[in-house]
Every structure is written in C-alpha cells, then in structure tokens.
Design a protein around this motif. Structure first.
Motif, PDB file in Angstrom:
ATOM      1  N   UNK A  94       8.864  -5.109  -7.427  1.00  0.00           N
ATOM      2  CA  UNK A  94       8.497  -5.943  -6.280  1.00  0.00           C
ATOM      3  C   UNK A  94       8.811  -7.395  -6.610  1.00  0.00           C
ATOM      4  N   UNK A  95       9.160  -8.178  -5.596  1.00  0.00           N
ATOM      5  CA  UNK A  95       9.523  -9.583  -5.825  1.00  0.00           C
ATOM      6  C   UNK A  95       8.307 -10.481  -6.029  1.00  0.00           C
ATOM      7  N   UNK A  96       7.121 -10.000  -5.650  1.00  0.00           N
ATOM      8  CA  UNK A  96       5.907 -10.797  -5.792  1.00  0.00           C
ATOM      9  C   UNK A  96       5.307 -10.635  -7.190  1.00  0.00           C
ATOM     10  N   UNK A  97       4.396 -11.540  -7.588  1.00  0.00           N
ATOM     11  CA  UNK A  97       3.789 -11.443  -8.928  1.00  0.00           C
ATOM     12  C   UNK A  97       2.688 -10.397  -9.046  1.00  0.00           C
ATOM     13  N   UNK A  98       2.336  -9.746  -7.945  1.00  0.00           N
ATOM     14  CA  UNK A  98       1.309  -8.703  -7.980  1.00  0.00           C
ATOM     15  C   UNK A  98       1.532  -7.785  -6.790  1.00  0.00           C
ATOM     16  N   UNK A  99       0.760  -6.712  -6.740  1.00  0.00           N
ATOM     17  CA  UNK A  99       0.854  -5.782  -5.620  1.00  0.00           C
ATOM     18  C   UNK A  99       0.198  -6.376  -4.374  1.00  0.00           C
ATOM     19  N   UNK A 157       0.823  -1.203   0.000  1.00  0.00           N
ATOM     20  CA  UNK A 157       0.000   0.000   0.000  1.00  0.00           C
ATOM     21  C   UNK A 157       0.860   1.256   0.000  1.00  0.00           C
ATOM     22  N   UNK A 158       1.998   1.243   0.697  1.00  0.00           N
ATOM     23  CA  UNK A 158       2.856   2.438   0.760  1.00  0.00           C
ATOM     24  C   UNK A 158       3.465   2.736  -0.600  1.00  0.00           C
ATOM     25  N   UNK A 159       4.033   1.712  -1.238  1.00  0.00           N
ATOM     26  CA  UNK A 159       4.674   1.915  -2.532  1.00  0.00           C
ATOM     27  C   UNK A 159       3.694   2.308  -3.624  1.00  0.00           C
ATOM     28  N   UNK A 160       2.534   1.656  -3.636  1.00  0.00           N
ATOM     29  CA  UNK A 160       1.556   1.953  -4.687  1.00  0.00           C
ATOM     30  C   UNK A 160       0.965   3.344  -4.505  1.00  0.00           C
ATOM     31  N   UNK A 161       0.686   3.737  -3.263  1.00  0.00           N
ATOM     32  CA  UNK A 161       0.200   5.102  -3.036  1.00  0.00           C
ATOM     33  C   UNK A 161       1.243   6.125  -3.472  1.00  0.00           C
ATOM     34  N   UNK A 169       0.044   0.640   8.499  1.00  0.00           N
ATOM     35  CA  UNK A 169       0.334   0.868   7.091  1.00  0.00           C
ATOM     36  C   UNK A 169      -0.899   1.175   6.261  1.00  0.00           C
ATOM     37  N   UNK A 170      -1.978   0.467   6.507  1.00  0.00           N
ATOM     38  CA  UNK A 170      -3.227   0.704   5.787  1.00  0.00           C
ATOM     39  C   UNK A 170      -3.811   2.061   6.192  1.00  0.00           C
ATOM     40  N   UNK A 171      -3.770   2.356   7.482  1.00  0.00           N
ATOM     41  CA  UNK A 171      -4.270   3.642   7.972  1.00  0.00           C
ATOM     42  C   UNK A 171      -3.482   4.811   7.381  1.00  0.00           C
ATOM     43  N   UNK A 172      -2.170   4.668   7.316  1.00  0.00           N
ATOM     44  CA  UNK A 172      -1.309   5.781   6.911  1.00  0.00           C
ATOM     45  C   UNK A 172      -0.831   5.694   5.457  1.00  0.00           C
ATOM     46  N   UNK A 173      -1.321   4.708   4.718  1.00  0.00           N
ATOM     47  CA  UNK A 173      -0.796   4.456   3.377  1.00  0.00           C
ATOM     48  C   UNK A 173      -0.960   5.608   2.409  1.00  0.00           C
ATOM     49  N   UNK A 174      -2.192   6.067   2.225  1.00  0.00           N
ATOM     50  CA  UNK A 174      -2.433   7.121   1.238  1.00  0.00           C
ATOM     51  C   UNK A 174      -1.683   8.398   1.602  1.00  0.00           C
TER      52      UNK A 174
END
Length: 424
Positions: A30-35, A10-14, A395-400
C-alpha cells in the motif's frame, strides 16, 4: 502459495487474513504508511446489511437532474471530459429500472448477509474492539412523501428476507430518544435491529497487526506501478517507495487487486475494463460535549442522505457523493459547502450536543459501480490475478465477506451465498 495483496483497506486486509487461514505466504502493498488510511479511514461507520439499496432506481435520474446546480446536494454529478465518467453514467442510467433495482438488491443482500456472518465470526476469533454498537440502524424521514417512499422501500427489502420495520413518529423516538428535540419534524422511519456500527479504520488496522503477527509481510509507503504479464498469468508487480523512488519487483504465484477506485487503472493495460468510478464522499467527526444526550443507534437522515454513528465520545456524520474524478481537495468552494452542510445538519438535529467549533473533516473516494455490486472473482485478463474492488459505500459492510469469498474462489470452492461472483 505466495500471494501479493495490492491495497491495505478493509477489503485488502480482510483478504490477507483469510489467505493466512489457508496457509499462504502473504505480502500486502500500500502507498500509505499504515492500513485503512484512504477510503476506509473515516466512513459512515455503518454495517448496513439491510440498508443496501443501489443508487440506481427509477427515480434517480430525476433527482440527479434536480440536484445538478446545488453544491450541497446529496448526489452531485459534475460532467467532465472523461470517457470513464460518461461510460459509468450511461451504465448507471441503464440500471434505473424497477427490474434492475430488484435484481441488484437481491445480490447486495446476499453478499451483506454472508459478510456480516463473516465479520461476527472474525470478531469472535480475534476479540478486536472498535467502538462496536449492535443497536441497529434507524432511517428517519422529515416529510410524509419521503416516509411513504421509505415504507414502500421497506416492503421491497422484506421480500428479500430483510427485517426492516416501519415505525411511526412515536416508535422512532422510542428507538432513539435523542431525536426528541427534532421529533416534531419526524414523520416516521424504518428500523433494522440486526444492523450495527463501528470504526472501520480501527478494526482494519488492528486486523492488519494480527495479520503481521501471523507472518504477513507489509510493504507500506510503496506505490504500485504495474503488473507484468507473462503468457496467461501475472509474473510480478512493480512497486516503488513513495519517498526514495527505489523500485522493487515482487514475484508471486497469485495477485489480488484490492485498490478501490484505483483498481481499473491497474488492470486496464492488461485488457481488463472495470466499470468503477470514484464517488467522493465526505465526513465530519465531532467531539461530544454532552455524550448523554447523543444518539446511540446509528442513523440515516433521509432528507440530507447522511449517516450518523456514535464512536465512543465522538460522533461521525458522513454522506453525499460527488462524481467529479479523483479530486480529494477539502479546500475547494464545493468541498467547504458540503463539509459545512454536514455539521449544520447535525446541529439542527441535536442542538448543543457536539463541539462544532473544531470539526475533523475528511474525504475519500468510494469505488462505485453502476449497480453498486462489486467485482469479486478472477480477472479475465490473467489466470492468477483476482479482483476484489468496486464496493462503493458498502466496503465496510461487505469487507469481511468479500475477503473471505475471494479466498474461497482462489481455493476452488464456491462461497456459501447466492451472489454472482465475477468471471466464475
């Protein structure tokens, strides 16, 4: 500018979204196949601006000591021969004072408000749907002593402008009637109607798709090996495909490190020492057998220190923290005990409401700082390296807001909040 964002939670995508707003060319790695497939994947789902108290408080050392030998304890500290763990632990103890607690609360409330405003604006712009419920957060207590402490905590939050209301048992059950079966064991609660809940993974992945439509390039399934410094700046990032091992060099004008618990290892070779340590958290997601009997208001159970959030026809139970390094094992004896405790507690609270026969367990590493305050700002090690990490359970609270704030700083502007950004 051409900017590389390292990390697709969420931090990187925001961060990527707000960089696109500024007209930059953006590459996300990112090392994963999706966000959102690591720490943002199955968290407690709460946007908890008003329930943002730091872990470090005057009573925390006594509670941690009491919980040391309990595998199902809310906060489990497992000492290791790890200097980073001990460095973090000592700094945490230094924050366990009333003065530090008040100071840290004020910072977190400021960032939370800014971020909540940013999230609302983002949702309005994009129309993203993610099982959002704007019903507030209800914190309930199962003993008089805990309720008294909760009421005192609410008073602290009100001093910082937070509308946290103290409720008696009848008022708690009026806010969330689904607690009726457990009602006789409820001594009271606190409630903030302005908070909300929703699925962080769904939101983040949809926002990532919109970023791609706006021109962002995504390099999924790539390990981030390191950063190459030239002079006082970062020239490139070295990455490698997780399956083929093929290496690439990404040159850019600026870089943003948003890799959660893995951020310190990335920047340490540059001389940057971030006091972030992984706190292993757990969740269980259950299918609802009786949706009409399930809670709708997002809940905090003080006894077990867990969050309970409704996500459509499922319920998410999440919580506990285990300071034991980078272990993501769900099959260890300790992990099994902690997972089973989540489901058992839900059944105690809401008997027969969810299908507990096939729980979907998950674990993730929350990137925690001793203060619970994240690093948002320019790296001390390189002029064009920016940090956005250390958000812990928020992280979700402060992501955007974190994504928006770091982009504001990169543009030479001061974010509109009374929050101490890092190295600014």
């Amino acid at each position: 500018m051409k900017i590389v964002v390292l990390g697709a939670g969420i931090i990187g995508i925001a961060t990527a979204w707000y960089l696109l707003d500024e007209g930059h060319e953006v590459i996300v790695v990112d090392r994963q196949p999706d966000a959102a497939l690591e720490t943002s994947f199955a968290n407690g789902a709460q946007i908890s601006v008003s329930f943002c108290e730091p872990w470090a408080n005057a009573g925390a050392p006594f509670k941690v000591a009491k919980w040391l030998l309990r595998d199902d304890s809310p906060l489990l500290f497992r000492p290791r021969l790890d200097p980073n763990q001990w460095r973090w632990g000592l700094a945490f103890l230094m924050q366990c004072t009333d003065a530090a607690f008040e100071r840290n609360v004020e910072e977190l409330v400021q960032l939370g408000r800014y971020s909540h405003e940013s999230l609302k604006e983002l949702v309005s712009r994009t129309g993203i749907e993610y099982d959002r419920l704007e019903r507030g957060i209800l914190h309930f207590f199962s003993s008089q002593a805990d309720f008294d402490n909760g009421a005192a905590g609410a008073e602290i939050m009100r001093r910082h402008g937070v509308d946290r209301r103290v409720l008696n048992r009848e008022e708690v059950l009026k806010v969330e009637p689904a607690l009726a079966a457990f009602g006789p064991k409820v001594f009271g609660g606190t409630y903030t109607p302005s908070d909300e809940s929703g699925d962080a993974k769904v939101f983040t992945q949809k926002l990532a798709r919109l970023c791609a439509e706006r021109g962002a390039q995504f390099l999924y399934e790539h390990d981030i090996l390191g950063l190459q410094r030239v002079g006082d700046g970062i020239e490139s990032a070295q990455i490698a495909h997780v399956r083929t091992g093929e290496r690439k060099t990404l040159k850019a004008d600026a870089f943003v490190a948003a890799m959660g618990s893995y951020t310190p290892a990335l920047v340490r070779p540059l001389g940057e020492w971030l006091n972030i340590y992984p706190a292993k958290g757990y969740s269980a997601t259950l299918r609802l057998k009786k949706p009409e009997a399930a809670s709708v208001v997002s809940l905090l159970d003080d006894t077990r220190k867990i969050a309970i959030s409704r996500l459509g026809d499922h319920i998410r139970i999440a919580g506990t923290a285990e300071l034991s390094g980078f272990d993501l094992n769900l099959d260890s004896p300790t992990a099994k005990v902690r997972c089973a405790a989540l489901v058992r507690r839900y059944e105690e609270l809401f008997p027969g409401v969810a299908d507990t026969s096939e729980p979907n367990y998950w674990t993730g590493l929350r990137p925690s700082t001793p203060t619970n305050i994240p690093y948002i700002g320019r790296s001390k090690a390189a002029r064009n390296l920016w940090l956005n990490a250390g958000h812990g359970t928020l992280g979700w609270t402060h992501g955007a807001g974190s994504g928006r704030a770091v982009v504001e700083l990169m543009a030479g502007r001061k974010p509109a909040m009374a929050f101490r950004c890092y190295n600014v």
